[in-house]
Design a protein around this motif. Structure first.
Motif, PDB file in Angstrom:
ATOM      1  N   ALA A  95       0.743  -1.171  -0.066  1.00 44.56           N
ATOM      2  CA  ALA A  95       0.219   0.026   0.104  1.00 44.56           C
ATOM      3  C   ALA A  95       1.049   1.255   0.031  1.00 44.56           C
ATOM      4  CB  ALA A  95      -0.716  -0.131   1.272  1.00 44.56           C
ATOM      5  N   ALA A  96       0.401   2.260  -1.021  1.00 40.63           N
ATOM      6  CA  ALA A  96       1.147   3.438  -0.582  1.00 40.63           C
ATOM      7  C   ALA A  96       0.363   4.558  -1.314  1.00 40.63           C
ATOM      8  CB  ALA A  96       2.273   3.387  -1.917  1.00 40.63           C
ATOM      9  N   THR A  97       0.605   5.722  -1.179  1.00 39.13           N
ATOM     10  CA  THR A  97      -0.066   7.260  -1.537  1.00 39.13           C
ATOM     11  C   THR A  97       0.596   7.960  -1.631  1.00 39.13           C
ATOM     12  OG1 THR A  97      -1.872   8.374  -0.894  1.00 39.13           O
ATOM     13  CG2 THR A  97       0.012   8.065   0.788  1.00 39.13           C
ATOM     14  N   ASN A  98       0.125   9.008  -2.780  1.00 41.39           N
ATOM     15  CA  ASN A  98       0.738  10.166  -3.121  1.00 41.39           C
ATOM     16  C   ASN A  98      -0.113  11.341  -3.478  1.00 41.39           C
ATOM     17  OD1 ASN A  98       2.981  11.700  -4.277  1.00 41.39           O
ATOM     18  ND2 ASN A  98       2.570  11.146  -6.317  1.00 41.39           N
ATOM     19  N   PRO A  99      -0.514  11.914  -2.347  1.00 32.11           N
ATOM     20  CA  PRO A  99      -1.511  12.953  -2.384  1.00 32.11           C
ATOM     21  C   PRO A  99      -1.035  14.342  -3.013  1.00 32.11           C
ATOM     22  CG  PRO A  99      -0.614  12.923  -0.119  1.00 32.11           C
ATOM     23  CD  PRO A  99      -0.021  11.764  -1.129  1.00 32.11           C
ATOM     24  N   TYR A 100       0.368  14.431  -3.276  1.00 35.05           N
ATOM     25  CA  TYR A 100       0.936  15.735  -3.731  1.00 35.05           C
ATOM     26  C   TYR A 100       1.832  15.638  -4.809  1.00 35.05           C
ATOM     27  CZ  TYR A 100       3.961  19.895  -3.529  1.00 35.05           C
ATOM     28  OH  TYR A 100       4.651  21.171  -3.974  1.00 35.05           O
ATOM     29  N   MET A 101       1.547  16.535  -5.797  1.00 35.09           N
ATOM     30  CA  MET A 101       2.411  16.438  -7.012  1.00 35.09           C
ATOM     31  C   MET A 101       3.181  18.030  -7.250  1.00 35.09           C
ATOM     32  SD  MET A 101       2.651  13.633  -8.992  1.00 35.09           S
ATOM     33  CE  MET A 101       2.620  14.219 -10.618  1.00 35.09           C
ATOM     34  N   GLY A 102       4.328  18.123  -7.232  1.00 30.21           N
ATOM     35  CA  GLY A 102       4.881  19.360  -7.431  1.00 30.21           C
ATOM     36  C   GLY A 102       6.344  19.506  -6.610  1.00 30.21           C
ATOM     37  N   PRO A 103       7.016  20.665  -6.447  1.00 36.10           N
ATOM     38  CA  PRO A 103       8.387  20.934  -5.916  1.00 36.10           C
ATOM     39  C   PRO A 103       8.142  20.285  -4.431  1.00 36.10           C
ATOM     40  CG  PRO A 103       7.619  22.775  -7.125  1.00 36.10           C
ATOM     41  CD  PRO A 103       6.348  21.871  -7.086  1.00 36.10           C
ATOM     42  N   LEU A 104       9.305  19.617  -4.191  1.00 35.30           N
ATOM     43  CA  LEU A 104       9.334  19.462  -2.788  1.00 35.30           C
ATOM     44  C   LEU A 104       9.462  20.146  -1.827  1.00 35.30           C
ATOM     45  CD1 LEU A 104      10.094  16.963  -0.723  1.00 35.30           C
ATOM     46  CD2 LEU A 104      12.412  17.203  -1.439  1.00 35.30           C
ATOM     47  N   ALA A 105      10.001  21.635  -2.114  1.00 34.77           N
ATOM     48  CA  ALA A 105      10.038  22.543  -1.308  1.00 34.77           C
ATOM     49  C   ALA A 105       8.625  23.186  -1.156  1.00 34.77           C
ATOM     50  CB  ALA A 105      10.972  23.549  -1.854  1.00 34.77           C
ATOM     51  N   ASP A 106       7.848  23.076  -1.732  1.00 36.53           N
ATOM     52  CA  ASP A 106       6.403  23.551  -1.522  1.00 36.53           C
ATOM     53  C   ASP A 106       5.304  22.926  -0.878  1.00 36.53           C
ATOM     54  OD1 ASP A 106       7.422  25.764  -2.713  1.00 36.53           O
ATOM     55  OD2 ASP A 106       6.528  25.370  -4.624  1.00 36.53           O
ATOM     56  N   LEU A 109       2.426  20.558   5.197  1.00 35.21           N
ATOM     57  CA  LEU A 109       2.534  19.372   6.381  1.00 35.21           C
ATOM     58  C   LEU A 109       1.704  18.218   6.231  1.00 35.21           C
ATOM     59  CD1 LEU A 109       4.367  18.609   8.698  1.00 35.21           C
ATOM     60  CD2 LEU A 109       3.146  19.926  10.141  1.00 35.21           C
ATOM     61  N   SER A 110       0.427  18.669   6.174  1.00 38.07           N
ATOM     62  CA  SER A 110      -0.594  17.428   6.084  1.00 38.07           C
ATOM     63  C   SER A 110      -0.385  16.534   5.006  1.00 38.07           C
ATOM     64  CB  SER A 110      -1.866  18.266   5.941  1.00 38.07           C
ATOM     65  OG  SER A 110      -2.063  18.668   4.650  1.00 38.07           O
ATOM     66  N   ARG A 111      -0.211  16.830   3.715  1.00 40.18           N
ATOM     67  CA  ARG A 111       0.171  15.881   2.848  1.00 40.18           C
ATOM     68  C   ARG A 111       1.784  15.080   2.967  1.00 40.18           C
ATOM     69  NH1 ARG A 111      -1.913  18.766  -2.520  1.00 40.18           N
ATOM     70  NH2 ARG A 111      -1.193  20.592  -1.697  1.00 40.18           N
ATOM     71  N   ALA A 112       2.551  15.848   3.346  1.00 36.95           N
ATOM     72  CA  ALA A 112       3.715  15.328   3.732  1.00 36.95           C
ATOM     73  C   ALA A 112       3.642  13.905   4.811  1.00 36.95           C
ATOM     74  CB  ALA A 112       4.806  16.201   4.145  1.00 36.95           C
ATOM     75  N   ALA A 113       2.803  14.585   5.855  1.00 35.22           N
ATOM     76  CA  ALA A 113       2.594  13.579   7.015  1.00 35.22           C
ATOM     77  C   ALA A 113       2.050  12.330   6.375  1.00 35.22           C
ATOM     78  CB  ALA A 113       1.782  14.311   8.201  1.00 35.22           C
ATOM     79  N   LYS A 114       0.822  12.548   5.593  1.00 36.43           N
ATOM     80  CA  LYS A 114      -0.020  11.199   5.079  1.00 36.43           C
ATOM     81  C   LYS A 114       1.157  10.386   4.297  1.00 36.43           C
ATOM     82  CE  LYS A 114      -4.064  10.067   2.266  1.00 36.43           C
ATOM     83  NZ  LYS A 114      -5.169  10.625   1.542  1.00 36.43           N
ATOM     84  N   THR A 115       1.740  10.990   3.491  1.00 38.18           N
ATOM     85  CA  THR A 115       2.896  10.292   2.242  1.00 38.18           C
ATOM     86  C   THR A 115       3.641   9.484   3.327  1.00 38.18           C
ATOM     87  OG1 THR A 115       2.461  12.101   0.905  1.00 38.18           O
ATOM     88  CG2 THR A 115       4.188  10.345   0.764  1.00 38.18           C
TER      89      THR A 115
END
Length: 259
Positions: A95-106, A109-115
């Motif tokens: 199982a994996a998730t990727n809720p964010y597409m875009g530059p790492l620096a941008d 926190l919520s999507r980083a934490a979920k990932t």
């Protein structure tokens, strides 16, 4: 007739209702394993179970609704499996998730934490639960983490996702060291695999991508399933802490071609 490679084994696969997870489940069942699939949606699991039972294989098929990143649901799913079939012989952290597409620096926190929770922390939760319910007491137990070739590369769009996969590759090495000899821990790192989930990545560019690859085709879930069978079986009994790249040769392309 030779015995199937996973005859009598009990295997749990997170995110097993579709894509790579379902491909691994199909390959495991064909080699004699009883497979337990977990995913967040009951409807998808029901459909996957019907499809699996229609494929070659002798093992039972069981499903458990569970969010891979939820510690309580992970523990409950493993407990239910152990009560019904006995301790796990094989655990596949797919199982994996990727809720964010875009530059790492941008990334927020919520999507980083979920990932990070699903891709990096959850595999440790499932391994802990599996050990709590007897995994590793008998010889031949194996964990397979599904990482990504992205964990070994730089990408302009999914940098944080790739960072969690890089962490999973390192965790695989660390856990291989810590859990041996009772449990072998290995990973696969797929490249571009032709799944519905990844259709947006490969469909429009399939011709360009395949022309670059030494193997001249994209990967399939069967490729991942075959590799997982090898790592789950006694054929790989002296391999642990290793990540097997399954990318048709993409990682070895000259830098100018990769970009």
């Amino acid at each position: 007739m030779d015995r199937p490679l996973l005859d009598g084994k009990v295997a749990l696969i997170t995110g097993g209702s579709r894509g790579i997870g379902f491909g691994i489940a199909t390959a495991f069942r064909a080699e004699g394993a009883t497979v337990v699939l977990t995913a967040r949606k009951a409807a998808g699991l029901d459909e996957a179970r019907e499809q699996l039972l229609a494929t070659p294989g002798t093992g039972q098929v069981h499903t458990v609704v569970a969010n891979a990143g939820d510690p309580d649901q992970a523990a409950a799913a493993v407990a239910e499996t152990a009560e019904r079939f006995g301790p796990l012989d094989v655990l596949v952290n797919n199982a994996a998730t990727n809720p964010y597409m875009g530059p790492l620096a941008d990334i927020d926190l919520s999507r980083a934490a979920k990932t990070a929770q699903v891709n990096q922390i959850a595999p440790m939760l499932w391994i802990h639960a599996a050990r709590e319910h007897g995994m590793g007491r008998d010889s031949g137990a194996a964990v397979i983490n599904v990482a990504s070739v992205g964990g070994l590369l730089v990408d302009p769009h999914i940098g944080f996702y790739n960072a969690t996969k890089a962490a999973l590759i390192h965790l695989t090495m660390q856990l291989g060291y810590e859990l041996g000899p009772d449990i072998r821990v290995n990973a696969i790192a797929p490249g571009v695999i032709k799944t519905e989930l990844a259709r947006a990545v490969w469909e429009a560019r399939e011709g360009v991508l395949t022309a670059q690859l030494p193997m001249r085709r994209l990967g399939t879930v069967e490729d991942c399933g075959n590799a997982a069978v090898f790592l789950a079986s006694d054929l790989s009994s002296w391999i642990t802490g290793h990540t097997l790249v399954i990318d048709g040769g993409a990682l070895g392309l000259p830098r100018a071609v990769q970009t």
